[in-house]
Design an enzyme around this catalytic site. Structure first.
Site, mmCIF file in Angstrom:
data_model
loop_
_atom_site.group_PDB
_atom_site.id
_atom_site.type_symbol
_atom_site.label_atom_id
_atom_site.label_comp_id
_atom_site.label_asym_id
_atom_site.label_seq_id
_atom_site.Cartn_x
_atom_site.Cartn_y
_atom_site.Cartn_z
ATOM 1 N N SER A 50 0.621 -3.750 7.333
ATOM 2 C CA SER A 50 1.090 -4.775 6.387
ATOM 3 C C SER A 50 2.544 -5.115 6.722
ATOM 4 O O SER A 50 3.207 -4.371 7.456
ATOM 5 C CB SER A 50 1.014 -4.190 4.970
ATOM 6 O OG SER A 50 1.748 -4.964 4.052
ATOM 7 N N TYR B 182 1.477 1.107 -2.449
ATOM 8 C CA TYR B 182 1.009 0.288 -1.325
ATOM 9 C C TYR B 182 2.022 0.377 -0.170
ATOM 10 O O TYR B 182 1.648 0.574 0.981
ATOM 11 C CB TYR B 182 0.841 -1.165 -1.793
ATOM 12 C CG TYR B 182 0.199 -2.070 -0.769
ATOM 13 C CD1 TYR B 182 -1.180 -2.074 -0.579
ATOM 14 C CD2 TYR B 182 0.970 -2.931 0.011
ATOM 15 C CE1 TYR B 182 -1.776 -2.910 0.358
ATOM 16 C CE2 TYR B 182 0.384 -3.764 0.949
ATOM 17 C CZ TYR B 182 -0.990 -3.759 1.119
ATOM 18 O OH TYR B 182 -1.573 -4.588 2.060
HETATM 19 P P1 NAD Z 1 -9.864 -7.887 0.169
HETATM 20 O O1 NAD Z 1 -9.651 -7.346 -1.194
HETATM 21 O O2 NAD Z 1 -10.591 -9.172 0.348
HETATM 22 O O3 NAD Z 1 -10.567 -6.807 1.098
HETATM 23 C C1 NAD Z 1 -10.417 -5.414 0.914
HETATM 24 C C2 NAD Z 1 -11.677 -4.746 1.420
HETATM 25 O O4 NAD Z 1 -11.572 -3.334 1.216
HETATM 26 C C3 NAD Z 1 -12.917 -5.224 0.655
HETATM 27 O O5 NAD Z 1 -13.989 -5.367 1.561
HETATM 28 C C4 NAD Z 1 -13.172 -4.073 -0.289
HETATM 29 O O6 NAD Z 1 -14.529 -3.961 -0.677
HETATM 30 C C5 NAD Z 1 -12.741 -2.890 0.573
HETATM 31 N N1 NAD Z 1 -12.490 -1.708 -0.225
HETATM 32 C C6 NAD Z 1 -11.582 -1.564 -1.220
HETATM 33 N N2 NAD Z 1 -11.727 -0.349 -1.799
HETATM 34 C C7 NAD Z 1 -12.747 0.278 -1.155
HETATM 35 C C8 NAD Z 1 -13.388 1.535 -1.317
HETATM 36 N N3 NAD Z 1 -13.022 2.390 -2.268
HETATM 37 N N4 NAD Z 1 -14.403 1.840 -0.478
HETATM 38 C C9 NAD Z 1 -14.816 0.961 0.469
HETATM 39 N N5 NAD Z 1 -14.265 -0.244 0.650
HETATM 40 C C10 NAD Z 1 -13.238 -0.586 -0.155
HETATM 41 O O7 NAD Z 1 -8.397 -8.001 0.790
HETATM 42 P P2 NAD Z 1 -7.893 -8.287 2.283
HETATM 43 O O8 NAD Z 1 -6.651 -9.045 2.130
HETATM 44 O O9 NAD Z 1 -8.966 -8.796 3.146
HETATM 45 O O10 NAD Z 1 -7.475 -6.809 2.733
HETATM 46 C C11 NAD Z 1 -7.945 -6.173 3.910
HETATM 47 C C12 NAD Z 1 -6.856 -5.275 4.457
HETATM 48 O O11 NAD Z 1 -5.761 -6.076 4.888
HETATM 49 C C13 NAD Z 1 -6.297 -4.281 3.442
HETATM 50 O O12 NAD Z 1 -6.034 -3.045 4.073
HETATM 51 C C14 NAD Z 1 -5.002 -4.951 3.020
HETATM 52 O O13 NAD Z 1 -4.064 -4.033 2.541
HETATM 53 C C15 NAD Z 1 -4.566 -5.571 4.322
HETATM 54 N N6 NAD Z 1 -3.588 -6.640 4.221
HETATM 55 C C16 NAD Z 1 -3.877 -7.820 3.611
HETATM 56 C C17 NAD Z 1 -2.897 -8.807 3.562
HETATM 57 C C18 NAD Z 1 -3.128 -10.136 2.923
HETATM 58 O O14 NAD Z 1 -2.197 -10.943 2.890
HETATM 59 N N7 NAD Z 1 -4.301 -10.454 2.436
HETATM 60 C C19 NAD Z 1 -1.645 -8.584 4.129
HETATM 61 C C20 NAD Z 1 -1.400 -7.367 4.726
HETATM 62 C C21 NAD Z 1 -2.375 -6.403 4.780
#
Ligand code: NAD
Length: 253
Positions: free
Chosen positions: A145, A158
């Protein structure tokens, strides 16, 4: 020499949390590069499976709740028994809890650390044990991140977890490079997904964020495609322990 160093044909990639968002975008990109895909998550990733099927590769989905790291125990064995092998692990599943640090609860702390760091480590360990036992090479890509590099506001667990992901990526690369396992990370900038829904909805924060992104827009899950395929492919065989920002230039400001 590989004629196409980005070709993933014949490989199997495991992607956690791929029913939505960035995980879905990366799973589709890996399938388009030729890899068969194992999706790991809490619910059936119906939409992702449909997109993967359109690429013609094989897919399998495994139910696991990564809030408890015991859930990782059988994942690699099941992936190998269903699709025959396991070459690439994408540790994408992650959650965020927003609250003032002064009010933050042990539950909010543990919930985030368990999914974002503890299960990520133990699934990586299970995957590496499989590769080392079989004397096979492989790729681990952790999703970090901007808060691997910065402090953030109202997201202490986080930030701690994602800073931990950056450190762990280097630590595991140091130990496992000798086994032919590449461990790297991608640090997404601000992407329009469920994870950032609260920020997108907050007019002031949304404008502040957009104002700092040189590319002038939020990222889309498909913006992760190039970086994930690169780090999963032979093209990155001599790349170890890095966290690659895919952020529209956010960190350069
Ligand atoms: P999202 O909420 O759409 O996806 C998160 C995923 O993790 C989902 O598929 C969810 O079902 C899964 N998940 C959560 N808890 C879980 C559990 N207990 N068991 C199994 N699966 C679980 O959000 P996203 O933005 O696609 O996030 C994906 C990754 O990217 C994460 O690690 C997030 O921290 C990281 N991220 C996202 C951003 C952003 O801007 N969206 C930026 C930096 C990092």
């Amino acid at each position: 020499m590989h004629l196409n160093p980005f070709d993933l044909s014949g490989k199997v990639a495991l992607v956690t949390g791929a029913n939505t968002g960035l995980g879905q975008g990366m799973a589709i990109a890996l399938a388009q590069a030729g890899a068969d895909i194992t999706l790991i998550g809490r619910s059936e990733p119906t939409e992702t499976l449909k997109h993967i099927a359109e690429t013609g590769v094989r897919a399998h989905s495994i139910r696991a709740d990564l809030s408890n790291s015991d859930a990782v125990a059988d994942i690699v064995a099941e992936a190998v028994s269903e699709l025959g092998r396991a070459d690439i692990l994408v540790n994408n599943a992650g959650i965020i809890k927003r609250n003032e640090a002064i009010d933050f609860t042990p539950e909010e702390w543990d919930a985030v650390m368990n999914v974002n760091l503890r299960s990520l480590f133990f699934l990586s360990q299970a995957f590496a044990r499989h590769l080392v036992t079989e004397s096979k090479s492989g790729k681990i890509i952790n999703i970090a991140s901007m808060l691997t590099f910065q402090g953030g506001i109202r997201v202490p667990s986080y930030t701690a977890s994602k800073s931990g992901v950056g450190g762990l990526t280097k630590a595991l690369a140091n130990e496992w490079a000798a086994h032919g396992i590449n461990v790297n990370a991608i640090a997404p900038g601000y992407f329009a997904t469920n994870n950032t829904a609260a920020l997108q909805a907050d007019k002031k924060r949304n404008a502040e964020i957009l104002g700092r992104i040189p590319s002038g827009r939020w990222g889309k899950p498909s913006d992760m495609a190039g970086a994930i395929v690169f780090l999963a492919s032979p093209a990155s065989d001599y790349v170890q322990g890095v966290t690659l920002p895919v952020d529209g230039g956010w960190l350069s400001r």
